[in-house]
Design an enzyme around this catalytic site. Structure first.
Site, PDB file in Angstrom:
ATOM      1  NE  ARG A   1     -10.305  52.040   0.257  1.00  0.00           N
ATOM      2  CZ  ARG A   1     -10.363  50.916  -0.464  1.00  0.00           C
ATOM      3  NH1 ARG A   1      -9.328  50.114  -0.527  1.00  0.00           N
ATOM      4  NH2 ARG A   1     -11.472  50.591  -1.088  1.00  0.00           N
TER       5      ARG A   1
ATOM      6  NE  ARG B   1      -3.103  -1.973   3.249  1.00  0.00           N
ATOM      7  CZ  ARG B   1      -4.385  -2.354   3.309  1.00  0.00           C
ATOM      8  NH1 ARG B   1      -5.331  -1.566   2.872  1.00  0.00           N
ATOM      9  NH2 ARG B   1      -4.694  -3.526   3.827  1.00  0.00           N
TER      10      ARG B   1
ATOM     11  CD  GLU C   1      -4.076  50.408  -2.121  1.00  0.00           C
ATOM     12  OE1 GLU C   1      -4.957  49.628  -2.475  1.00  0.00           O
ATOM     13  OE2 GLU C   1      -4.314  51.518  -1.588  1.00  0.00           O
TER      14      GLU C   1
ATOM     15  CB  CYS D   1      -7.599  45.852   5.326  1.00  0.00           C
ATOM     16  SG  CYS D   1      -6.894  46.946   4.087  1.00  0.00           S
TER      17      CYS D   1
ATOM     18  CG  HIS E   1     -17.782  44.552  -7.731  1.00  0.00           C
ATOM     19  ND1 HIS E   1     -19.125  44.282  -7.786  1.00  0.00           N
ATOM     20  CD2 HIS E   1     -17.645  45.677  -6.991  1.00  0.00           C
ATOM     21  CE1 HIS E   1     -19.784  45.215  -7.125  1.00  0.00           C
ATOM     22  NE2 HIS E   1     -18.897  46.084  -6.641  1.00  0.00           N
TER      23      HIS E   1
ATOM     24  NE  ARG F   1     -14.793  47.710   0.994  1.00  0.00           N
ATOM     25  CZ  ARG F   1     -14.683  46.390   1.098  1.00  0.00           C
ATOM     26  NH1 ARG F   1     -13.757  45.745   0.425  1.00  0.00           N
ATOM     27  NH2 ARG F   1     -15.501  45.707   1.858  1.00  0.00           N
TER      28      ARG F   1
ATOM     29  CG  ASN G   1      -7.767  42.173  -2.192  1.00  0.00           C
ATOM     30  OD1 ASN G   1      -7.352  41.212  -1.562  1.00  0.00           O
ATOM     31  ND2 ASN G   1      -9.011  42.598  -2.107  1.00  0.00           N
TER      32      ASN G   1
END
Lengths: 882, 882
Positions: A613, A91, A738, A824, A451, A557, A761
């Site tokens: 923000r 096995r 970012e 975030c 989105h 946001r 992101n």
């Protein structure tokens, strides 16, 4: 000399890397003196050497022969012996469980001679030849590469000839004939006779198992489960025991606790006179394990005793395979049992209560991602469902409703009490009202962080994105999947946890946060050092986040606030103004609304910090796209259609992600940020006067250079100066990081600000040069073909993006020791990313409301892992002992 | 104690930072015992302290009084003395020359008393009062902030009253009245009487000069010329000498060589009985300096002697201001003279020949960017021109032609022998034929590195981009600039070196590469260590690049080859195919054409390396955009319009810069790269058989991860394996580094490849999160408002992008010492960026053909600067001496 093989007496459970999970546990159980059939494990290293050269390493044969001799010695059996032949199973067993992905050969050692000895010893010719034909099938398929169906065809043909339905109806004579036919098939297919030499059989089988590491389904499984391809598999050679030698035999599977509910009850099933395969075949219904107590109390008690030994020893719920051969119990495998989220939480909770595990140990065993199951409605697993397509599981949970193809329809239908699924190519901020009205969202484009995905997760709403099989015709209001055409109003069900799109309605299960779950979260909070915040743009999301344990808002946001119906007109008026005065007039109308937004959020987050923000998206996102809407707006704004259309076209950007957005907008149109800063400070002032502790943190987006920060600070100072008598609260100023350039130059601006929040992101998109919205065209190909090992939009890419983050943290802390650093991006809710954030010393992570519990647990786990490492560094011998 | 003031005897020319250029040179000349009016310089440091506190530093006054006393002592004159008053000039003088940007006050020290003494001493009342009224005007304007026009109005009014035309027609009485009127104006405007106290006058004037550092035009000038705002200006206080005291007086300007041609001939002009202002006013025509030889041989000979002293001393062409006061020659200023590109090259060449300068010194003095003038046709500077708008000087040179609004028209008109200027909102690869046919290109959108700009520079074609004042109506074929409407066919002229758009035709000058220029280039080649390559996609560009001295091709883009008429159909067929087989069939048609492309380029570059980048742009760039063209293509391709339109829409990307392009394309459609690699290798094989040395370097674009390189290498290996008998040449494999992630993970892939080429265009865009095509909306605002100090799309951003490049170089060289690292972005032709590339140890830079000489010189300068630094490190005292 290198050691390629470990007998079960030599290994232990810590050696999973070298011996695989199965091998390590067989060795561990052997060490516990549990009744394990004897054998040995060929290491994963040997596998890798073999795969590299397609031959066994030098010196391997010598060691191998030695182990075989020892096994023959200790079992008293001999390979190929005409009286007491040794039969073994071969096995695979990798470090991480890959059930069913690689190959297994049972009954190895049988040949025309030994099958007779087996007949003699068991006095059961039918059993012996049945074992033999099963062996030839497995060996033929796994080792010789003959299509399994070809064996099945022969079997099927024989049953048809005899007019019988089940394999069990074949008698010994049939099976003898079958064995002959099988051997002829092997000769026909491979032009060689079936190898009769047991040691040759064994070597070939080992090679086949090694090679099965790289079969397609194994590669796919590893990819899906994040298992490195570089590990290789071990091979376990173990003396065969048979559960199908008669009524004093049997086989079964047991869990030390209920894997579905987590209850501390011995749980399992067994079959008398059967092999493992028979359970799978589903011909006979297994019996509850409790029945064994009556049927064979001695065996049951021994099994129960072993259950306790194993659970106490492993300190985790175990999944045990056992076989009873002629009244003797054998344990063939133990491993940590898979379990539902509910069970995982309950078991962890109970084991802490029982004192079986420390909090650290128990928490470490819960998969944080599994908690998602607890926080969203889910499809009833028992319900029938017809899957018609599959997209990306963008936001978990389940949703069912009638298809609509635009946001307005979703909104209207919902007003009329219809449950709807909004189906779009992709969504835009203009669709928010429709997304909010829908039960779930389905898009044909976009990825896990499109989105639609981001907004849906924020809303805790089920969403499937990037379902390429769907062709949407929004004019006809139809969608096509292959030949299937669905109309507006047709019902579909989405499983946001799997990405499955199902036709019709499927039964649902409600989410629940049990007491055990809350308790576990408390333990996590006691341990973790990372603060957890929530990404929330509304009082409602703020409330959910706080209820789930968020310690502040990490990202509020402000753009979504601009889209609400009474506001979008002011926003558009502002955009269409040709001078600062006109813009100021339009913004003045927005000011009281923004004040109200922020005040309500401060109220929900009383006493907790709220990072707001400043406006980030490019202005064209606020303008209508279709000619009809432009026409409407031009009438409202009292301008010509052509003029408005031209303005909108001028706002168009080739690469909006890299365009006129973030603080670039705030710097070129300072009146926008002036209004927003004033709204934040006014709201905080009003809140403070109402005895609410407002802790606003003003965040500047898309910073690439310290001069931008200084410029925005000038704007803020101007407002602060104007309002200096109203500032009766603390406030902070910080930036989102970012852009790669912000990371690389963080030392320049660290002293200017109080906090940094990584927008991973965008940072990931810039670092990779990859747009989430467009990546679908190659990202999945990359993942499928191992050109990427993981999806960097979901889990932080440690080597690239992570290196930049580390550079940023080091540069920033060098200049400003007190600076608060968080994250975030969407990664804030991904456990592996949370662990990374802990490792590089961030202060907090922020994620969507429904991910907060996941982040809390993941943060605790990261701390626990660090604690373990530290302890190991202090006393390294614990490692071996533990 | 800190020293705020240096007398001219204390300073020297190396102290430009502290004393400004003018002050340092006055001191140097004083040291050379040249006849310099005495004085002292207040340092730039004092200026910065003053600007910070708006007051002079402590202890300044003490030192200042001491210097004044010394000046009075040595001149034998005294401030405010009624017999022998000291009069001084107060002039700014920054480290870098900023002609006319800051303020000057002459004749300071005059008041109602001293003017009488001046009258007495000169026996010239008119001269004395003319000096006085000039002083009041300058002081009133510069120090007291009174509008200059108000003084002019009074003067004008008086001339009108008297019915005269020129100032010179005013007599002494008129001027006495004028002085009174001026003083009354000062009282009316400032409510204080005109300050009569010379020391007060002086202090106020110094403050005014300090503050003029921050006037708008000075700030603007610094921005345009890359002068840091942090330097401050020095102030020079110098005894007045007068060239307008009579016919034994005069004033003039001379250049030690001809600044226009560079010839080694004393060059200049002078006016008898005049002040510097009179030359500027243009009332009298100055005389050629050679005339002075006859008019006053003694003065001429002394001046000529000084000319030689200064040029030999400064070892550079000098721009000298002189005044003759009552038969005595004074030198008021010397500085390195501004010169045309031709002159710069000739002077450098000649001075080397004359042994006046070393090659290193001479080369360092040529501004590489100036060479552009030599390589493009330029507008005749004497021609009249009406500038109607201004855009970005995207590609230098000049062009004149009839306006057309699309590429097809440009092509057709050109066929009909019309010279055209192509005017577009922005260009795309589909416009290439039109751009090629046009004399110049003008776009209303896009920046210095937009498609139009890059292609135009590559073509050596004049181009202006981002001219926002132009509103194009492509349907009507008109463009609007303010109220002016231009039709198709109207003639305009572009000055690509300034960005000016001129209505009508302007006379042109042809480019020429002189022998001196070639010689200078040879010297540069002897010195530089950076290799210079050319970015060339065609045999023609390759040839130009090689003629300009390129040592290989650093970037051969293959996509432009795909746009040629007979090929685009194959490309589109390939894109429209739904499977690999169909794509292969379409690519097979392209193969022979690509082979031919490469073979011809190899031929041009015989013996030099040629880096060929595999296909990079997203596929949608190859598809038509307008419905009409889609209709046409759909007929050709035999598919329905709707189907084709849908395919094209599906190819659309939200952020194409971050989309499905580069090696992502090659990996997901391996047949494309297979064809290209085959074409490269086949072409190299054919070239080799023709005794041409082909040195192909295959470049993989847009790499973010080592796995991508491995994947493309697999594709290459497959082709190599197939062609192994045809590979009778060396070839290399490398990658473009244009993503931050590639920089950060360079250690992972350095061993896999032979070379790296930085694509700094994209790297800058990713690092800043800035799309060149969209940045216009904020970039110019940033530059204008000092939020950016320079345009990072033109000059490498050392702190951000440069840091990433350094990280990459270090990581790559750590793993692969032999790796060849270059740069092929637009920055390769920017001298400051070339210097940076040299500093971080790149092997080569590559730029467009017409930039090759610039890069050669810039590379030599970078090496010279390094040499100087090294020598200084060895013997630091040379620094002071030199």
């Amino acid at each position: 000399m290198h050691k390629y093989i470990y007998t079960f007496k030599e290994g232990n459970k810590e050696m999973k890397g070298l011996l695989g999970g199965k091998g390590a546990n067989l060795a561990e159980m052997t060490g516990l003196e549990l009744p394990v059939p004897q054998g040995f494990t060929i290491t994963t290293e040997t596998c890798l050497l073999y795969l590299n050269n397609q031959s066994f390493p030098d010196n391997f044969d010598q060691e191998f022969d030695q182990r075989i001799a020892e096994l023959e010695e200790s079992t008293g059996k001999k390979f190929g012996d005409f009286k007491n032949p040794l039969l073994v199973s071969v096995r695979s067993g990798a470090k991480f469980s890959m059930p069913g992905m690689m190959d297994t050969v049972l009954n190895l050692g049988l040949n025309d001679l030994t099958v007779k000895a087996l007949t003699e010893n068991t006095q059961n010719q039918r059993f012996a030849y049945d074992s033999y034909r099963r062996f030839i099938t497995m060996f033929g398929n796994v080792v010789l590469g003959i299509d399994h169906d070809k064996f099945e065809d022969i079997l099927h043909h024989m049953k048809e000839e005899k007019g019988i339905e089940f394999d069990t109806e074949l008698n010994a004579e049939d099976l003898i004939i079958l064995v002959d036919k099988y051997k002829k098939l092997v000769l026909d297919e491979t032009k060689i006779t079936f190898p009769e030499q047991p040691l040759l059989q064994l070597k070939l089988a080992i090679e086949a198992v090694f090679n099965s590491w790289n079969n397609e389904r194994a590669i796919y499984y590893r990819k899906m489960n994040g298992i490195p391809h570089s590990l290789g598999t071990a091979v376990n050679i173990q003396e065969m025991v048979f559960g199908n030698m008669g009524d004093d035999c049997g086989t079964g599977v047991a869990f030390t606790r209920n894997p579905s509910t987590g209850e501390n009850i011995f749980y399992g099933e067994y079959l008398t006179n059967a092999q493992g395969e028979d359970v799978v075949a589903g011909i006979r219904t297994p019996k509850d394990i409790n029945y064994l107590k009556q049927e064979n109390p001695k065996i049951y008690n021994r099994l129960y005793e072993i259950r306790n030994i194993l659970e106490n020893h492993y300190r985790d719920m175990q999944d045990i395979e056992f076989t009873i051969e002629k009244g003797k119990l054998f344990i063939l495998q133990t491993r940590n049992g898979k379990r539902t989220a509910h069970a995982a939480v309950k078991i962890a909770h109970d084991m802490i209560e029982e004192g079986l595990e420390t909090k650290e140990e128990a928490l470490l065993k819960i998969n944080p991602l599994q908690l998602t199951q607890l926080l969203h409605p889910s499809l009833d697993p028992k319900a029938k469902k017809e899957v018609i397509a599959k997209g990306l599981p963008a936001s978990p949970g389940a949703a069912c409703g009638k298809i609509v193809f635009n946001a307005d329809d979703a909104y209207e239908w919902n007003e009329n009490a219809e449950k709807v699924i909004l189906v779009r190519k992709e969504t835009s901020p203009e669709d928010i009202h429709g997304m909010n009205a829908a039960q779930g969202i389905l898009t044909s484009m976009g990825g896990m962080t499109s989105h639609a995905a981001v907004v849906a997760r924020g809303m805790g709403k089920c969403c499937i994105t990037g379902c390429k099989d769907i062709k949407i015709n929004k004019h006809d209001k139809t969608m096509k999947i292959g030949d299937l055409i669905l109309q507006e109003g047709d019902i579909i069900t989405l499983n946001g946890s799997t990405g499955e799109i199902i036709i019709g309605e499927v039964a649902m299960k409600d989410p629940e946060m049990t007491i055990e779950c809350q308790k576990i979260m408390e333990y996590a909070d006691q341990i973790r050092s990372l603060k957890i915040r929530v990404n929330a743009d509304t009082p409602h999301d703020s409330k959910i986040g706080r209820e789930f344990g968020a310690e502040g808002i990490g990202l509020c946001r402000t753009e979504h606030m601009f889209f609400q119906e009474e506001r979008i007109d002011c926003v558009r008026e502002m955009i269409l103004c040709k001078n600062s005065e006109g813009r100021k007039a339009a913004l003045k109308k927005l000011l009281p609304m923004q004040i109200k937004d922020f005040r309500e959020i401060f109220k929900e987050m009383d006493g907790l910090p709220v990072t707001i923000r400043l406006l980030d998206p490019p202005l064209h996102e606020f303008m209508p796209e279709s000619d009809a809407k432009i026409e409407k707006l031009s009438n409202e704004m009292d301008m010509s259609f052509d003029e408005l259309k031209e303005i909108i076209q001028n706002l168009h950007e080739v690469n909006p992600m890299l365009g006129h957005r973030g603080c670039r907008l705030g710097i070129t149109y300072p009146e926008i940020y002036e209004m927003q800063v004033e709204a934040i400070l006014k709201a905080a002032n009003e809140a403070t006067l109402q005895n609410i502790q407002a802790l606003p943190e003003i965040e500047v987006p898309l910073v690439s250079d310290v001069r931008e920060i200084r410029e925005v600070k000038k704007i803020i100072s101007k407002v602060v100066e104007k309002m200096k008598n109203e500032i009766n609260f603390e406030y902070k100023i910080g930036t989102m990081v970012e852009l790669p350039r912000a990371c690389i130059t963080a030392d320049q601006f660290a002293k200017e600000i109080d906090f940094i929040s990584f927008g991973t992101n965008d940072l990931t998109q810039m670092t990779y040069g990859l747009s989430r919205d467009d990546a679908g065209k190659f990202l999945f190909y990359y993942l499928d073909n191992n050109i990427m090992e993981f999806n960097p939009t979901e889990t932080i890419d440690r080597e690239g993006v992570g290196s930049l983050m580390k550079i940023c943290v080091n540069l920033a802390r060098k200049e400003n020791k007190e600076i608060d650093i968080g994250i975030c991006g969407e990664h804030g809710g991904d456990p592996a990313s949370v662990e990374f954030c802990h490792e590089i010393g961030l202060n907090s992570v922020s994620c969507s409301p429904y991910r907060v519990p996941i982040a809390r647990l993941a943060a605790a786990q990261a701390q626990i892992k660090e604690n373990i490492k530290k302890r190991e560094a202090v006393s390294p011998e614990r490692n071996i002992k533990n």
